[in-house]
Design a protein around this motif. Sequence first.
Motif, PDB file in Angstrom:
ATOM      1  N   ALA A 103       5.483   8.665   7.043  1.00 14.95           N
ATOM      2  CA  ALA A 103       4.172   8.452   7.671  1.00 14.95           C
ATOM      3  C   ALA A 103       4.254   8.774   9.154  1.00 14.95           C
ATOM      4  O   ALA A 103       5.281   8.544   9.799  1.00 14.95           O
ATOM      5  N   ARG A 104       3.174   9.291   9.698  1.00 15.36           N
ATOM      6  CA  ARG A 104       3.107   9.621  11.127  1.00 15.36           C
ATOM      7  C   ARG A 104       2.377   8.472  11.831  1.00 15.36           C
ATOM      8  O   ARG A 104       1.158   8.366  11.747  1.00 15.36           O
ATOM      9  N   LEU A 110      10.133   2.820   5.183  1.00 16.09           N
ATOM     10  CA  LEU A 110       9.771   3.612   6.358  1.00 16.09           C
ATOM     11  C   LEU A 110      10.734   4.775   6.552  1.00 16.09           C
ATOM     12  O   LEU A 110      10.884   5.281   7.660  1.00 16.09           O
ATOM     13  N   GLN A 111      11.363   5.218   5.475  1.00 18.23           N
ATOM     14  CA  GLN A 111      12.311   6.324   5.574  1.00 18.23           C
ATOM     15  C   GLN A 111      11.616   7.556   6.133  1.00 18.23           C
ATOM     16  O   GLN A 111      10.578   7.974   5.627  1.00 18.23           O
ATOM     17  N   GLY A 112      12.185   8.094   7.208  1.00 19.69           N
ATOM     18  CA  GLY A 112      11.649   9.318   7.794  1.00 19.69           C
ATOM     19  C   GLY A 112      10.315   9.148   8.491  1.00 19.69           C
ATOM     20  O   GLY A 112       9.686  10.130   8.879  1.00 19.69           O
ATOM     21  N   ALA A 113       9.864   7.908   8.671  1.00 20.94           N
ATOM     22  CA  ALA A 113       8.582   7.676   9.352  1.00 20.94           C
ATOM     23  C   ALA A 113       8.708   8.010  10.835  1.00 20.94           C
ATOM     24  O   ALA A 113       9.772   7.887  11.429  1.00 20.94           O
ATOM     25  N   HIS A 114       7.622   8.451  11.424  1.00 20.25           N
ATOM     26  CA  HIS A 114       7.570   8.800  12.843  1.00 20.25           C
ATOM     27  C   HIS A 114       6.923   7.635  13.586  1.00 20.25           C
ATOM     28  O   HIS A 114       5.704   7.499  13.583  1.00 20.25           O
ATOM     29  N   LEU A 115       7.760   6.809  14.210  1.00 23.69           N
ATOM     30  CA  LEU A 115       7.286   5.624  14.924  1.00 23.69           C
ATOM     31  C   LEU A 115       7.444   5.789  16.433  1.00 23.69           C
ATOM     32  O   LEU A 115       7.455   4.810  17.167  1.00 23.69           O
ATOM     33  N   ARG A 164      12.083   7.840  13.052  1.00 23.19           N
ATOM     34  CA  ARG A 164      12.127   8.197  14.474  1.00 23.19           C
ATOM     35  C   ARG A 164      11.545   7.045  15.269  1.00 23.19           C
ATOM     36  O   ARG A 164      10.400   6.658  15.061  1.00 23.19           O
ATOM     37  N   LEU A 165      12.360   6.514  16.198  1.00 25.62           N
ATOM     38  CA  LEU A 165      11.976   5.351  16.980  1.00 25.62           C
ATOM     39  C   LEU A 165      11.980   5.636  18.477  1.00 25.62           C
ATOM     40  O   LEU A 165      12.016   4.706  19.281  1.00 25.62           O
ATOM     41  N   ASP A 166      11.916   6.889  18.877  1.00 28.54           N
ATOM     42  CA  ASP A 166      11.956   7.249  20.293  1.00 28.54           C
ATOM     43  C   ASP A 166      10.826   6.567  21.050  1.00 28.54           C
ATOM     44  O   ASP A 166       9.644   6.810  20.780  1.00 28.54           O
ATOM     45  N   GLY A 167      11.193   5.669  21.969  1.00 33.76           N
ATOM     46  CA  GLY A 167      10.200   4.985  22.789  1.00 33.76           C
ATOM     47  C   GLY A 167       9.420   3.903  22.069  1.00 33.76           C
ATOM     48  O   GLY A 167       8.491   3.339  22.639  1.00 33.76           O
ATOM     49  N   ALA A 168       9.790   3.582  20.828  1.00 31.74           N
ATOM     50  CA  ALA A 168       9.104   2.503  20.102  1.00 31.74           C
ATOM     51  C   ALA A 168       9.441   1.175  20.778  1.00 31.74           C
ATOM     52  O   ALA A 168      10.574   0.952  21.184  1.00 31.74           O
ATOM     53  N   GLY A 175       0.818  -1.211   0.000  1.00 36.41           N
ATOM     54  CA  GLY A 175       0.000   0.000   0.000  1.00 36.41           C
ATOM     55  C   GLY A 175       0.851   1.261   0.000  1.00 36.41           C
ATOM     56  O   GLY A 175       2.010   1.241   0.405  1.00 36.41           O
ATOM     57  N   HIS A 176       0.283   2.348  -0.472  1.00 37.03           N
ATOM     58  CA  HIS A 176       0.987   3.626  -0.522  1.00 37.03           C
ATOM     59  C   HIS A 176       0.390   4.556   0.534  1.00 37.03           C
ATOM     60  O   HIS A 176      -0.759   4.981   0.415  1.00 37.03           O
ATOM     61  N   PHE A 177       1.210   4.838   1.556  1.00 37.10           N
ATOM     62  CA  PHE A 177       0.788   5.682   2.664  1.00 37.10           C
ATOM     63  C   PHE A 177       1.808   6.785   2.886  1.00 37.10           C
ATOM     64  O   PHE A 177       2.146   7.122   4.008  1.00 37.10           O
ATOM     65  N   LEU A 178       2.311   7.353   1.809  1.00 36.26           N
ATOM     66  CA  LEU A 178       3.321   8.396   1.846  1.00 36.26           C
ATOM     67  C   LEU A 178       2.830   9.576   2.676  1.00 36.26           C
ATOM     68  O   LEU A 178       1.818  10.198   2.340  1.00 36.26           O
ATOM     69  N   GLY A 179       3.506   9.840   3.812  1.00 37.01           N
ATOM     70  CA  GLY A 179       3.149  10.966   4.665  1.00 37.01           C
ATOM     71  C   GLY A 179       1.805  10.835   5.363  1.00 37.01           C
ATOM     72  O   GLY A 179       1.299  11.802   5.913  1.00 37.01           O
ATOM     73  N   ALA A 180       1.215   9.662   5.364  1.00 39.40           N
ATOM     74  CA  ALA A 180      -0.119   9.466   5.957  1.00 39.40           C
ATOM     75  C   ALA A 180      -0.103   9.707   7.460  1.00 39.40           C
ATOM     76  O   ALA A 180       0.879   9.434   8.143  1.00 39.40           O
ATOM     77  N   ASP A 181      -1.208  10.225   7.979  1.00 39.80           N
ATOM     78  CA  ASP A 181      -1.358  10.439   9.409  1.00 39.80           C
ATOM     79  C   ASP A 181      -2.084   9.238   9.997  1.00 39.80           C
ATOM     80  O   ASP A 181      -3.300   9.112   9.891  1.00 39.80           O
ATOM     81  N   LEU A 182      -1.314   8.324  10.579  1.00 42.20           N
ATOM     82  CA  LEU A 182      -1.857   7.103  11.163  1.00 42.20           C
ATOM     83  C   LEU A 182      -1.551   7.052  12.656  1.00 42.20           C
ATOM     84  O   LEU A 182      -1.446   5.977  13.237  1.00 42.20           O
TER      85      LEU A 182
END
Length: 118
Positions: A33-34, A50-55, A74-78, A8-15
Amino acid sequence: RGAHLREGHFLGADLRGADLEGADLAGGLLRAARLQGAALRGARLDGADLQGAHLDGADLRAASLAGADLARARLDGADLRGADLSGARGLSPAQLASALTDASTRLPGCPAEGAEGG
């Protein structure tokens, strides 16, 4: 939960906070993706971008991210306990240090469980 979203394509999606537990997102485009606080426990993210994804704070326990591209993610606290990151690309020591891992987390370059050698 358990959704089939392969490639699926979720480029920059707010999830943020989404319940994607057990979802099949293998090969998906999730660049930037957020996904803060998302429930991704047991999800399949093999080969996902997941390049640049906010996880930050995402629950990725027992998720499979084999071969995923995590550059600048970003994996802070993931929570990566029990996750499979074998073959993951772009993953830095700083990213791992900011996440929660344990002895069952498979890191890039680590042999597969049960593999001979050692």
